[in-house]
Design a protein around this motif. Structure first.
Motif, PDB file in Angstrom:
ATOM      1  N   LYS A 324     -28.930  -8.218  52.115  1.00 54.49           N
ATOM      2  CA  LYS A 324     -29.316  -7.579  53.376  1.00 54.49           C
ATOM      3  C   LYS A 324     -29.407  -8.563  54.539  1.00 54.49           C
ATOM      4  O   LYS A 324     -29.748  -8.176  55.655  1.00 54.49           O
ATOM      5  CB  LYS A 324     -30.636  -6.831  53.185  1.00 54.49           C
ATOM      6  N   GLN A 325     -29.077  -9.831  54.247  1.00 50.47           N
ATOM      7  CA  GLN A 325     -29.079 -10.845  55.304  1.00 50.47           C
ATOM      8  C   GLN A 325     -27.870 -11.778  55.147  1.00 50.47           C
ATOM      9  O   GLN A 325     -27.977 -12.978  55.382  1.00 50.47           O
ATOM     10  CB  GLN A 325     -30.359 -11.681  55.249  1.00 50.47           C
ATOM     11  N   MET A 326     -26.732 -11.243  54.745  1.00 48.15           N
ATOM     12  CA  MET A 326     -25.604 -12.090  54.373  1.00 48.15           C
ATOM     13  C   MET A 326     -25.098 -12.958  55.520  1.00 48.15           C
ATOM     14  O   MET A 326     -24.598 -14.062  55.292  1.00 48.15           O
ATOM     15  CB  MET A 326     -24.467 -11.253  53.805  1.00 48.15           C
ATOM     16  N   ASP A 327     -25.214 -12.488  56.745  1.00 47.07           N
ATOM     17  CA  ASP A 327     -24.780 -13.322  57.872  1.00 47.07           C
ATOM     18  C   ASP A 327     -25.562 -14.633  57.914  1.00 47.07           C
ATOM     19  O   ASP A 327     -25.023 -15.683  58.269  1.00 47.07           O
ATOM     20  CB  ASP A 327     -24.957 -12.572  59.197  1.00 47.07           C
ATOM     21  N   LYS A 328     -26.805 -14.563  57.526  1.00 45.46           N
ATOM     22  CA  LYS A 328     -27.677 -15.737  57.530  1.00 45.46           C
ATOM     23  C   LYS A 328     -27.279 -16.737  56.442  1.00 45.46           C
ATOM     24  O   LYS A 328     -27.486 -17.954  56.593  1.00 45.46           O
ATOM     25  CB  LYS A 328     -29.123 -15.270  57.326  1.00 45.46           C
ATOM     26  N   PHE A 329     -26.691 -16.227  55.359  1.00 46.98           N
ATOM     27  CA  PHE A 329     -26.393 -17.084  54.209  1.00 46.98           C
ATOM     28  C   PHE A 329     -24.890 -17.211  53.939  1.00 46.98           C
ATOM     29  O   PHE A 329     -24.493 -17.659  52.872  1.00 46.98           O
ATOM     30  CB  PHE A 329     -27.092 -16.532  52.963  1.00 46.98           C
ATOM     31  N   ARG A 330     -24.081 -16.852  54.905  1.00 48.40           N
ATOM     32  CA  ARG A 330     -22.639 -16.808  54.689  1.00 48.40           C
ATOM     33  C   ARG A 330     -22.039 -18.167  54.363  1.00 48.40           C
ATOM     34  O   ARG A 330     -21.003 -18.264  53.704  1.00 48.40           O
ATOM     35  CB  ARG A 330     -21.948 -16.208  55.920  1.00 48.40           C
ATOM     36  N   ASP A 331     -22.677 -19.234  54.822  1.00 47.46           N
ATOM     37  CA  ASP A 331     -22.138 -20.575  54.582  1.00 47.46           C
ATOM     38  C   ASP A 331     -22.655 -21.208  53.292  1.00 47.46           C
ATOM     39  O   ASP A 331     -22.309 -22.353  52.983  1.00 47.46           O
ATOM     40  CB  ASP A 331     -22.474 -21.491  55.770  1.00 47.46           C
ATOM     41  N   ILE A 332     -23.476 -20.483  52.555  1.00 51.71           N
ATOM     42  CA  ILE A 332     -23.992 -21.007  51.288  1.00 51.71           C
ATOM     43  C   ILE A 332     -23.025 -20.623  50.168  1.00 51.71           C
ATOM     44  O   ILE A 332     -22.670 -19.453  50.024  1.00 51.71           O
ATOM     45  CB  ILE A 332     -25.391 -20.432  50.977  1.00 51.71           C
ATOM     46  N   PRO A 333     -22.564 -21.580  49.369  1.00 51.38           N
ATOM     47  CA  PRO A 333     -21.631 -21.247  48.280  1.00 51.38           C
ATOM     48  C   PRO A 333     -22.197 -20.184  47.342  1.00 51.38           C
ATOM     49  O   PRO A 333     -23.394 -20.170  47.029  1.00 51.38           O
ATOM     50  CB  PRO A 333     -21.449 -22.590  47.558  1.00 51.38           C
ATOM     51  N   GLY A 334     -21.308 -19.299  46.882  1.00 48.78           N
ATOM     52  CA  GLY A 334     -21.736 -18.176  46.057  1.00 48.78           C
ATOM     53  C   GLY A 334     -22.423 -18.580  44.767  1.00 48.78           C
ATOM     54  O   GLY A 334     -23.322 -17.878  44.287  1.00 48.78           O
ATOM     55  N   GLY A 335     -22.006 -19.699  44.186  1.00 53.93           N
ATOM     56  CA  GLY A 335     -22.634 -20.140  42.944  1.00 53.93           C
ATOM     57  C   GLY A 335     -24.089 -20.523  43.138  1.00 53.93           C
ATOM     58  O   GLY A 335     -24.915 -20.353  42.229  1.00 53.93           O
ATOM     59  N   ILE A 336     -24.421 -21.040  44.328  1.00 53.80           N
ATOM     60  CA  ILE A 336     -25.805 -21.401  44.635  1.00 53.80           C
ATOM     61  C   ILE A 336     -26.645 -20.131  44.786  1.00 53.80           C
ATOM     62  O   ILE A 336     -27.745 -20.020  44.241  1.00 53.80           O
ATOM     63  CB  ILE A 336     -25.882 -22.226  45.936  1.00 53.80           C
TER      64      ILE A 336
END
Length: 411
Positions: A324-336
């Motif tokens: 629900k906040q993907m814009d905020k976390f878009r630069d974090i690698p998916g595995g993390i």
């Protein structure tokens, strides 16, 4: 070989099975690369290393081994020797012609793109959860060889369903994009729904990625219970499938009830929370709503040797918190992100309020303040007497003395 639930294999039986199935005519004069697990997987890795070496080193043109680290830190020589059950002297003498490699997942010069999983493939495989093209990269060293052998155990797994098989390629010796994207797919499905399920969308991604490799691959898939080999399957993809079937019988334990408190003792092979998170993955299904799971590991002092910076940046949260906040976390690698949600467990995020289903508590060498920074609760491990949690299942308290590999479910 037909694995049997009650049939322990002796070292001699394991050696004979390997001898019967690694036929000289298939490997004579060939360059062979063997892919093996690191120290975070139980099993007689040393026995398989020595037996394969004895069978093939004298007839092969070249025989080498690579450790399927995924994103785990590289092993120093002393740790590699310990993993393989050999001395420094043996490595310099008896095994001097065998090279032993660490996989380097984050060094582009070590990687080669071998294909891509298309938008339409990902949409179909994921059931619409993901719709993006993913380049498939693998350690380019594999293309210096004529044959590949994968040797490793099969356990229930939080991302793929069951480990082993082609998973030693992806993520074992893969590049970052395929690693991060399929881990995020597993997180979207959730650990609860995927762990201990043989045929999963993530396994299909792994198999699709492996299809780009045209080098002949043979698998040695074995099943471990309490440190002993109960089944060994040698061959192609069907070997992994049969091992997964046996692992389902041996490595999933059913309980009559859920528990309000679970003490999960992390074994020494888990050296940071990144790996000790498996204690949560395997026990989440038997913690009741509002219950607590305590990861007990006084020896662990690091959140992640590789990804700690990211985890202190984002903390540990439920899947919906991120979605629900993907814009905020878009630069974090998916595995993390996937690791974060798997450790925190399922829950809700409504009106800016996150409610995890259960409370995960660290009783480790990670200080209280750092636990607070990453959004996990803390208990002083030196104030815990493990035996206080023993033999209390009727009270709703479960003690697991070696957590992380056996999956627990409610019957």
């Amino acid at each position: 070989m037909d694995g049997r639930v009650c049939k322990l294999l002796t070292e001699e039986e394991i050696k004979n099975l390997i001898h019967q199935n690694l036929k000289k005519e298939d490997y004579a004069g060939k360059r062979i690369l063997v892919i093996i697990p690191d120290h975070t997987r139980s099993g007689p890795t040393g026995l398989f290393f020595k037996t394969i070496s004895e069978e093939l080193s004298l007839i092969a043109k070249k025989l080498d081994f690579i450790i399927a680290l995924g994103t785990h830190p590289p092993l120093k020589e002393e740790k590699i020797n310990k993993l393989l059950g050999i001395s420094a002297k043996e490595r310099r003498t008896k095994y001097k012609n065998i090279e032993l490699f660490n996989h380097c997942w984050d060094d582009p010069s070590n990687l080669q793109t071998i294909g891509k999983i298309t938008h339409s493939d990902m949409k179909r495989i994921s059931g619409g959860l993901m719709n993006e093209e993913i380049p498939v990269q693998i350690n380019k060293r594999v293309f210096e060889y004529d044959r590949i052998i994968i040797s490793g155990p099969v356990f229930p797994h939080e991302v793929v369903g069951f480990s082993g098989g082609y998973k030693y390629l992806f993520p074992g010796i893969a590049g970052p994009e395929i690693i991060h994207r399929f881990h995020w797919l597993g997180a979207l499905i959730t650990n609860i729904k995927i762990n201990g399920v043989k045929n999963t969308p993530v396994r299909e991604v792994v198999n699709k990625s492996a299809s780009f490799i045209k080098i002949p691959i043979k698998m040695l898939c074995y099943v471990i219970k309490e440190g002993r080999v109960h089944g060994l399957y040698i061959g192609g993809k069907e070997s992994w499938s049969r091992a997964a079937d046996l692992s389902e019988k041996l490595n999933i334990e059913y309980k009559k009830r859920k528990f309000h408190t679970v003490l999960a003792v992390a074994p020494p092979m888990y050296e940071d929370l990144w790996t000790a998170g498996k204690c949560m993955y395997k026990l989440e299904p038997v913690v009741e709503d509002g219950g607590r799971l305590i990861i007990y590991a006084p020896h662990i002092k690091e959140v992640s040797f590789t990804h700690g910076k990211y985890l202190f940046q984002i903390g540990y949260h439920t899947r919906d918190y991120f979605l629900k906040q993907m814009d905020k976390f878009r630069d974090i690698p998916g595995g993390i992100l996937a690791h974060s949600t798997h450790v925190k467990g399922i829950g809700t995020y409504v009106n800016n309020r996150e409610v995890p289903r259960i409370n995960v508590i660290l009783a480790t060498g990670i200080p209280k303040q750092k636990c607070k920074e990453i959004n996990l609760d803390y208990m002083d491990p030196f104030k815990i007497n493990v035996e206080d949690y023993a033999n209390r299942e009727d009270e709703g308290i479960l003690l697991v003395r070696k957590a992380g590999e056996v999956l627990y479910r409610r019957r």
